[in-house]
Design a protein around this motif. Sequence first.
Motif, mmCIF file in Angstrom:
data_model
loop_
_atom_site.group_PDB
_atom_site.id
_atom_site.type_symbol
_atom_site.label_atom_id
_atom_site.label_comp_id
_atom_site.label_asym_id
_atom_site.label_seq_id
_atom_site.Cartn_x
_atom_site.Cartn_y
_atom_site.Cartn_z
ATOM 1 N N GLN A 1 0.683 -0.989 -0.033
ATOM 2 C CA GLN A 1 0.016 -0.084 0.158
ATOM 3 C C GLN A 1 0.797 1.257 -0.019
ATOM 4 O OE1 GLN A 1 -2.891 -0.276 3.250
ATOM 5 N NE2 GLN A 1 -3.901 -1.991 2.058
ATOM 6 N N THR A 2 2.053 1.192 0.226
ATOM 7 C CA THR A 2 3.116 2.264 0.102
ATOM 8 C C THR A 2 4.274 1.826 -0.745
ATOM 9 O OG1 THR A 2 4.134 1.699 2.464
ATOM 10 C CG2 THR A 2 2.253 3.107 2.119
ATOM 11 N N ILE A 3 5.091 3.029 -1.065
ATOM 12 C CA ILE A 3 6.498 2.774 -1.908
ATOM 13 C C ILE A 3 7.304 2.271 -0.762
ATOM 14 C CG2 ILE A 3 8.195 3.728 -2.947
ATOM 15 C CD1 ILE A 3 6.163 5.531 -4.326
ATOM 16 N N GLN A 4 7.735 1.196 -1.010
ATOM 17 C CA GLN A 4 8.597 0.495 -0.001
ATOM 18 C C GLN A 4 10.156 0.852 -0.232
ATOM 19 O OE1 GLN A 4 7.311 -2.277 2.064
ATOM 20 N NE2 GLN A 4 5.489 -1.207 0.921
ATOM 21 N N THR A 5 11.007 0.736 0.813
ATOM 22 C CA THR A 5 12.487 0.993 0.602
ATOM 23 C C THR A 5 12.949 0.305 -0.257
ATOM 24 O OG1 THR A 5 12.813 -0.313 2.682
ATOM 25 C CG2 THR A 5 12.363 2.006 3.186
ATOM 26 N N ARG A 6 14.217 0.501 -0.662
ATOM 27 C CA ARG A 6 15.124 -0.054 -1.582
ATOM 28 C C ARG A 6 15.421 -1.706 -1.100
ATOM 29 N NH1 ARG A 6 19.803 2.934 -3.963
ATOM 30 N NH2 ARG A 6 20.633 2.735 -1.681
ATOM 31 N N VAL A 7 15.069 -2.613 -1.934
ATOM 32 C CA VAL A 7 15.485 -4.018 -1.561
ATOM 33 C C VAL A 7 16.803 -4.614 -2.554
ATOM 34 C CG1 VAL A 7 14.680 -6.473 -1.467
ATOM 35 C CG2 VAL A 7 13.327 -4.383 -0.835
ATOM 36 N N LYS A 8 17.979 -4.917 -1.890
ATOM 37 C CA LYS A 8 18.936 -5.318 -2.526
ATOM 38 C C LYS A 8 18.892 -6.718 -3.106
ATOM 39 C CE LYS A 8 23.273 -4.189 -1.383
ATOM 40 N NZ LYS A 8 24.644 -4.324 -0.648
ATOM 41 N N ILE A 9 19.029 -6.780 -4.409
ATOM 42 C CA ILE A 9 19.019 -8.130 -5.065
ATOM 43 C C ILE A 9 20.127 -8.515 -5.682
ATOM 44 C CG2 ILE A 9 16.565 -7.682 -5.351
ATOM 45 C CD1 ILE A 9 17.317 -7.201 -8.342
ATOM 46 N N TYR A 10 21.312 -7.711 -5.725
ATOM 47 C CA TYR A 10 22.695 -8.099 -6.139
ATOM 48 C C TYR A 10 23.681 -7.501 -5.385
ATOM 49 C CZ TYR A 10 25.415 -10.655 -9.479
ATOM 50 O OH TYR A 10 26.462 -11.411 -10.018
ATOM 51 N N ASP A 11 24.830 -7.902 -5.040
ATOM 52 C CA ASP A 11 25.645 -7.421 -4.284
ATOM 53 C C ASP A 11 26.804 -6.517 -5.044
ATOM 54 O OD1 ASP A 11 24.940 -8.020 -1.780
ATOM 55 O OD2 ASP A 11 25.773 -9.956 -1.910
ATOM 56 N N ASP A 12 27.417 -7.254 -6.117
ATOM 57 C CA ASP A 12 28.662 -6.239 -6.879
ATOM 58 C C ASP A 12 28.202 -6.507 -8.481
ATOM 59 O OD1 ASP A 12 30.803 -5.198 -7.437
ATOM 60 O OD2 ASP A 12 32.054 -6.921 -7.302
ATOM 61 N N PRO A 13 27.914 -5.450 -9.016
ATOM 62 C CA PRO A 13 27.519 -4.287 -8.350
ATOM 63 C C PRO A 13 26.067 -4.234 -7.485
ATOM 64 C CG PRO A 13 26.540 -4.163 -10.787
ATOM 65 C CD PRO A 13 27.309 -5.645 -10.472
ATOM 66 N N PRO A 14 26.167 -3.146 -6.659
ATOM 67 C CA PRO A 14 24.833 -3.283 -5.932
ATOM 68 C C PRO A 14 23.502 -2.948 -6.820
ATOM 69 C CG PRO A 14 26.391 -1.695 -4.821
ATOM 70 C CD PRO A 14 26.928 -2.069 -6.280
ATOM 71 N N ILE A 15 22.571 -3.868 -6.697
ATOM 72 C CA ILE A 15 21.479 -3.662 -7.426
ATOM 73 C C ILE A 15 20.313 -3.583 -6.407
ATOM 74 C CG2 ILE A 15 19.857 -4.492 -9.542
ATOM 75 C CD1 ILE A 15 22.153 -5.751 -10.706
ATOM 76 N N TYR A 16 19.326 -2.561 -6.863
ATOM 77 C CA TYR A 16 18.166 -2.305 -5.668
ATOM 78 C C TYR A 16 16.850 -2.258 -6.444
ATOM 79 C CZ TYR A 16 22.104 -0.769 -2.896
ATOM 80 O OH TYR A 16 23.167 -0.625 -1.959
ATOM 81 N N LEU A 17 15.803 -2.823 -5.911
ATOM 82 C CA LEU A 17 14.421 -2.736 -6.536
ATOM 83 C C LEU A 17 13.563 -1.947 -5.373
ATOM 84 C CD1 LEU A 17 13.820 -6.196 -8.126
ATOM 85 C CD2 LEU A 17 14.143 -4.062 -9.292
ATOM 86 N N VAL A 18 12.484 -1.462 -5.865
ATOM 87 C CA VAL A 18 11.963 -0.797 -5.110
ATOM 88 C C VAL A 18 10.191 -1.202 -5.500
ATOM 89 C CG1 VAL A 18 10.525 1.700 -4.569
ATOM 90 C CG2 VAL A 18 13.182 1.334 -4.759
ATOM 91 N N ASP A 19 9.551 -1.796 -4.661
ATOM 92 C CA ASP A 19 8.340 -2.198 -4.724
ATOM 93 C C ASP A 19 7.259 -0.932 -4.612
ATOM 94 O OD1 ASP A 19 5.902 -3.962 -5.335
ATOM 95 O OD2 ASP A 19 6.242 -4.920 -3.328
ATOM 96 N N THR A 20 6.273 -1.048 -5.561
ATOM 97 C CA THR A 20 5.101 0.070 -5.290
ATOM 98 C C THR A 20 3.825 -0.459 -5.410
ATOM 99 O OG1 THR A 20 5.002 0.060 -7.694
ATOM 100 C CG2 THR A 20 6.653 1.376 -6.690
ATOM 101 N N PRO A 21 3.040 0.385 -4.765
ATOM 102 C CA PRO A 21 1.474 -0.023 -4.928
ATOM 103 C C PRO A 21 1.066 -0.375 -6.331
ATOM 104 C CG PRO A 21 1.748 1.785 -3.516
ATOM 105 C CD PRO A 21 3.037 1.532 -4.266
ATOM 106 N N GLY A 22 -0.124 -1.102 -6.578
ATOM 107 C CA GLY A 22 -0.665 -1.269 -7.906
ATOM 108 C C GLY A 22 -1.037 0.046 -8.404
ATOM 109 N N ILE A 23 -1.045 0.259 -9.824
ATOM 110 C CA ILE A 23 -1.584 1.504 -10.328
ATOM 111 C C ILE A 23 -2.356 1.093 -11.289
ATOM 112 C CG2 ILE A 23 0.435 2.731 -9.793
ATOM 113 C CD1 ILE A 23 1.215 2.246 -12.795
#
Length: 294
Positions: free
Chosen positions: A89-111
Amino acid sequence: MKKPIVDAFRKQGRDAVLFTQADKGTNVKKILEWALEQHRAAPHRYPFLSMVIVGLPNVGKSSLINALRRTGVKKGKASAVGPSAGVTQTIQTRVKIYDDPPIYLVDTPGIFDPHITHPVDGLKIALTGATKDRLTEEQNVADYLLFRLNTSMLKTRYPQVLGLPGPTDDIRSVLTHIATVENFTESLSARTSTTTASSDLSSSMGAFALAFDDDDLPPPPAVEHAPRIPGRAPAELDLQRAARHMVQLFREGAFGPLTLDDCGPAAIERWFGERAGAEPEIGSLRPAPPKHSR
């Protein structure tokens, strides 16, 4: 179904299309590989990457994040998932999905597309679970599902799943059968209480209720009496619950794969044409120069 969509995006020179299935890990590694290619091609430009997951409610955005996390950093669930719309229901904080290089994902509410006005589009969205079921008329959604099943390659499969003698376009008979087989009933006293509450609501609406023609008002709930069982209070079949059950079977894949949109080449070309006509030119996005008065 996949090939015409992929070919159309390639023909239009758009971004590449990749079909995934998070619960099975299908093509999840390819998403990571694509991100890593961006870093390798321009490490000074992409010392790290942040990506956003965007889409309709309840299409598996959080499940995809969790699958990427399991694949990239070998860790478990980071985003809550659920079978109904609105878990995120809210934009989430970044979630790391890879270490080197750092790759982050952000989950969002449905649109949603705010310009959805056609009732059939609304039925499609409701059928896929992108809206909360309690906000829709579930028997209408089940009726639309029956129509789509009868006009698809699954016409002979759904009767086998439901235990029907054959295909039918009578949603009342289908829901009555489901409610009887699954023993979906509700007591007459509960039905009477619900009906009384509805009547009280209509009375309290006063003149507002008169603003509607009778044809505009929803029909009364269908009443199907369940077989009388000695020693039990009278009951009637719960067709709303039967409709919910039928729709859930579709969402779980019990009837087989079914694409609700027309994905033929002509329909896809038309879709691209409509989007091209709706997209504003870059110049129109620039602020207009100030007007000076003398």
